[in-house]
Design a protein around this motif. Structure first.
Motif, PDB file in Angstrom:
ATOM      1  N   ARG A  20       0.755  -1.205  -0.099  1.00  0.00           N
ATOM      2  CA  ARG A  20      -0.154  -0.017  -0.063  1.00  0.00           C
ATOM      3  C   ARG A  20       0.845   1.247   0.028  1.00  0.00           C
ATOM      4  O   ARG A  20       1.856   1.381   0.813  1.00  0.00           O
ATOM      5  CB  ARG A  20      -0.990  -0.011   1.135  1.00  0.00           C
ATOM      6  N   VAL A  21       0.619   2.070  -0.841  1.00  0.00           N
ATOM      7  CA  VAL A  21       1.358   3.425  -0.818  1.00  0.00           C
ATOM      8  C   VAL A  21       0.682   4.415  -0.274  1.00  0.00           C
ATOM      9  O   VAL A  21      -0.560   4.925  -0.203  1.00  0.00           O
ATOM     10  CB  VAL A  21       1.524   3.902  -2.541  1.00  0.00           C
ATOM     11  N   ARG A  22       1.696   5.016   0.937  1.00  0.00           N
ATOM     12  CA  ARG A  22       0.972   5.917   1.744  1.00  0.00           C
ATOM     13  C   ARG A  22       1.141   7.485   1.115  1.00  0.00           C
ATOM     14  O   ARG A  22       2.402   7.497   0.880  1.00  0.00           O
ATOM     15  CB  ARG A  22       1.706   5.699   3.167  1.00  0.00           C
ATOM     16  N   ARG A  23       0.384   8.038   0.975  1.00  0.00           N
ATOM     17  CA  ARG A  23       0.355   9.608   0.756  1.00  0.00           C
ATOM     18  C   ARG A  23       0.796  10.507   1.659  1.00  0.00           C
ATOM     19  O   ARG A  23       1.125  11.361   1.233  1.00  0.00           O
ATOM     20  CB  ARG A  23      -1.046   9.715  -0.003  1.00  0.00           C
ATOM     21  N   SER A  24       0.940   9.953   2.795  1.00  0.00           N
ATOM     22  CA  SER A  24       1.170  11.124   4.082  1.00  0.00           C
ATOM     23  C   SER A  24       2.701  10.635   4.675  1.00  0.00           C
ATOM     24  O   SER A  24       2.555   9.083   4.859  1.00  0.00           O
ATOM     25  CB  SER A  24       0.126  11.476   4.910  1.00  0.00           C
ATOM     26  N   GLU A  52      -7.105  14.600   8.687  1.00  0.00           N
ATOM     27  CA  GLU A  52      -5.766  14.626   8.474  1.00  0.00           C
ATOM     28  C   GLU A  52      -5.506  16.284   8.588  1.00  0.00           C
ATOM     29  O   GLU A  52      -6.153  16.928   7.891  1.00  0.00           O
ATOM     30  CB  GLU A  52      -5.172  14.130   7.024  1.00  0.00           C
ATOM     31  N   TRP A  53      -4.485  16.388   9.244  1.00  0.00           N
ATOM     32  CA  TRP A  53      -3.788  17.776   9.557  1.00  0.00           C
ATOM     33  C   TRP A  53      -3.051  18.049   8.381  1.00  0.00           C
ATOM     34  O   TRP A  53      -1.880  17.337   8.126  1.00  0.00           O
ATOM     35  CB  TRP A  53      -3.060  18.072  10.951  1.00  0.00           C
ATOM     36  N   TYR A  54      -2.995  19.347   7.951  1.00  0.00           N
ATOM     37  CA  TYR A  54      -2.050  19.988   7.046  1.00  0.00           C
ATOM     38  C   TYR A  54      -1.906  21.358   7.499  1.00  0.00           C
ATOM     39  O   TYR A  54      -2.715  22.012   7.694  1.00  0.00           O
ATOM     40  CB  TYR A  54      -2.414  19.726   5.479  1.00  0.00           C
ATOM     41  N   GLY A  85       3.482  19.123   0.999  1.00  0.00           N
ATOM     42  CA  GLY A  85       3.046  19.070   2.239  1.00  0.00           C
ATOM     43  C   GLY A  85       2.290  20.067   2.839  1.00  0.00           C
ATOM     44  O   GLY A  85       2.085  20.354   4.183  1.00  0.00           O
ATOM     45  N   VAL A  86       2.036  21.251   1.960  1.00  0.00           N
ATOM     46  CA  VAL A  86       1.236  22.466   2.482  1.00  0.00           C
ATOM     47  C   VAL A  86      -0.014  22.468   1.896  1.00  0.00           C
ATOM     48  O   VAL A  86      -0.306  22.202   0.565  1.00  0.00           O
ATOM     49  CB  VAL A  86       2.000  23.677   2.216  1.00  0.00           C
ATOM     50  N   ALA A  87      -1.106  22.495   2.490  1.00  0.00           N
ATOM     51  CA  ALA A  87      -2.389  22.695   1.886  1.00  0.00           C
ATOM     52  C   ALA A  87      -2.899  24.032   1.427  1.00  0.00           C
ATOM     53  O   ALA A  87      -2.468  25.220   1.949  1.00  0.00           O
ATOM     54  CB  ALA A  87      -3.652  22.266   3.034  1.00  0.00           C
ATOM     55  N   HIS A  88      -3.422  24.225   0.332  1.00  0.00           N
ATOM     56  CA  HIS A  88      -3.728  25.463  -0.523  1.00  0.00           C
ATOM     57  C   HIS A  88      -5.205  25.507  -0.693  1.00  0.00           C
ATOM     58  O   HIS A  88      -5.673  24.399  -1.393  1.00  0.00           O
ATOM     59  CB  HIS A  88      -2.838  25.634  -1.724  1.00  0.00           C
ATOM     60  N   PRO A  89      -5.929  26.469  -0.276  1.00  0.00           N
ATOM     61  CA  PRO A  89      -7.485  26.515  -0.564  1.00  0.00           C
ATOM     62  C   PRO A  89      -7.788  26.748  -1.990  1.00  0.00           C
ATOM     63  O   PRO A  89      -8.326  27.891  -2.495  1.00  0.00           O
ATOM     64  CB  PRO A  89      -7.681  27.660   0.191  1.00  0.00           C
ATOM     65  N   ALA A  90      -7.578  25.752  -3.023  1.00  0.00           N
ATOM     66  CA  ALA A  90      -7.974  25.967  -4.605  1.00  0.00           C
ATOM     67  C   ALA A  90      -7.528  24.637  -5.094  1.00  0.00           C
ATOM     68  O   ALA A  90      -6.940  23.753  -4.490  1.00  0.00           O
ATOM     69  CB  ALA A  90      -6.928  27.127  -5.068  1.00  0.00           C
ATOM     70  N   GLY A  91      -8.189  24.521  -6.355  1.00  0.00           N
ATOM     71  CA  GLY A  91      -7.802  23.313  -6.932  1.00  0.00           C
ATOM     72  C   GLY A  91      -6.507  23.588  -7.781  1.00  0.00           C
ATOM     73  O   GLY A  91      -5.978  24.442  -8.067  1.00  0.00           O
TER      74      GLY A  91
END
Length: 295
Positions: A20-24, A52-54, A85-91
């Protein structure tokens, strides 16, 4: 073009083990490194579902739904993507996107869930009910309303805490804030930050000032748990969200992200309390009877 799925067995008949490939990123259980603040999993306090926390580029961490969803099912204003590893509010232009958990949390009624995500919200509500029935999750007690609330414990569910000359919003009452360090059994420490032998802290009424560039609020004062008068090391312990035992052991890893959220008086106006918390509230009828009974 799609890749051909691998065969279920090798040429000699032995089974193929699919890894299983883990994405995090995850912390090695045998290591003593600090928490990798990328894709740390946990459970939401109100509903018990997985999150999940980002971390974001300019603000604190965001709680995302642990699975990717087709972008066509998610409104444009609710799409998020994770890059380095950083979340961005956009597609990000792909056909898949991430989603904040608050949008589909079954315990939240406002803002209303978009129609495209109503099915996901119902499935999360069913999962919450299953966790409650299995005894795995206990929902936090709701604040009572009406006359019965006068006899209940008077303390904010999400108090404002002032430390290091900054104001934060806690995710739970001060007495219930849990240490985030890893124990020798490789699970999260269950000790609270609040200890009777620690330097004394006190509730105080402070001006409900607004953030920089914002207008002042109508409320003049607000109740905060003031830690600015305790020693500097004690404030660092609270900011790191560690119990006294793990504060003295800096090599212990963190298994969760600290729950401190920078306090914004406009976004968090419902958590502003204009009176100091008390241990219990006595009904006014009882006070009146007590005074009339005096000789």
């Amino acid at each position: 073009m799609r890749s051909t799925p691998p065969a279920s067995r090798h040429w000699d008949g032995s089974p193929v083990l699919a890894h299983r490939v883990r994405r995090s990123l995850q912390v090695c259980p045998d290591g003593v490194s600090r928490l990798l603040r990328c894709g740390q999993s946990g459970r939401y306090r109100d509903c018990g579902n997985r999150i999940e926390w980002y971390h974001r580029s300019t603000e604190r961490a965001v709680r995302l739904h642990p699975q990717e969803l087709p972008a066509t099912r998610v409104p444009a204003v609710c799409r998020w993507h994770v890059s380095s590893g950083v979340a961005h509010p956009a597609g990000d232009g792909s056909s898949w996107c991430r989603l904040p958990h608050a949008v589909v949390c079954p315990t939240r009624d406002t803002p209303p869930t978009p129609p495209e995500l109503a099915g996901l919200r119902r499935s999360l509500a069913v999962d919450t009910r299953r966790l409650i029935d299995a005894g795995v999750f206990t929902p936090p007690p709701a604040s009572p309303d009406g006359p019965a609330s006068q006899q209940a414990v008077c303390r904010p569910a999400r108090p404002s805490v002032q430390l290091l000359y900054l104001r934060y919003l806690a995710s739970q009452p001060v007495e219930e804030i849990q240490c985030v360090a890893q124990t020798r059994r490789r699970d999260r420490c269950t000790s609270p930050l609040f200890t009777p032998g620690a330097p004394a802290c006190a509730w105080a009424l402070v001006p409900a000032t607004a953030s920089s560039g914002q207008l002042a609020l109508p409320a003049e004062v607000m109740a905060v748990y003031d830690l600015n008068l305790v020693p500097y090391a004690e404030q660092l312990r609270w900011r790191a969200q560690r119990c006294p035992q793990h504060a003295a052991a800096p090599t212990a890893a963190d298994l969760a992200v600290a729950d401190w959220e920078p306090f914004d008086p406009l976004r968090h106006h419902e958590h502003i309390h204009t009176r100091l918390p008390a241990t219990t509230r006595r009904p006014r009828s009882a006070d009146r009877a007590r005074h009339t009974a005096r000789p």
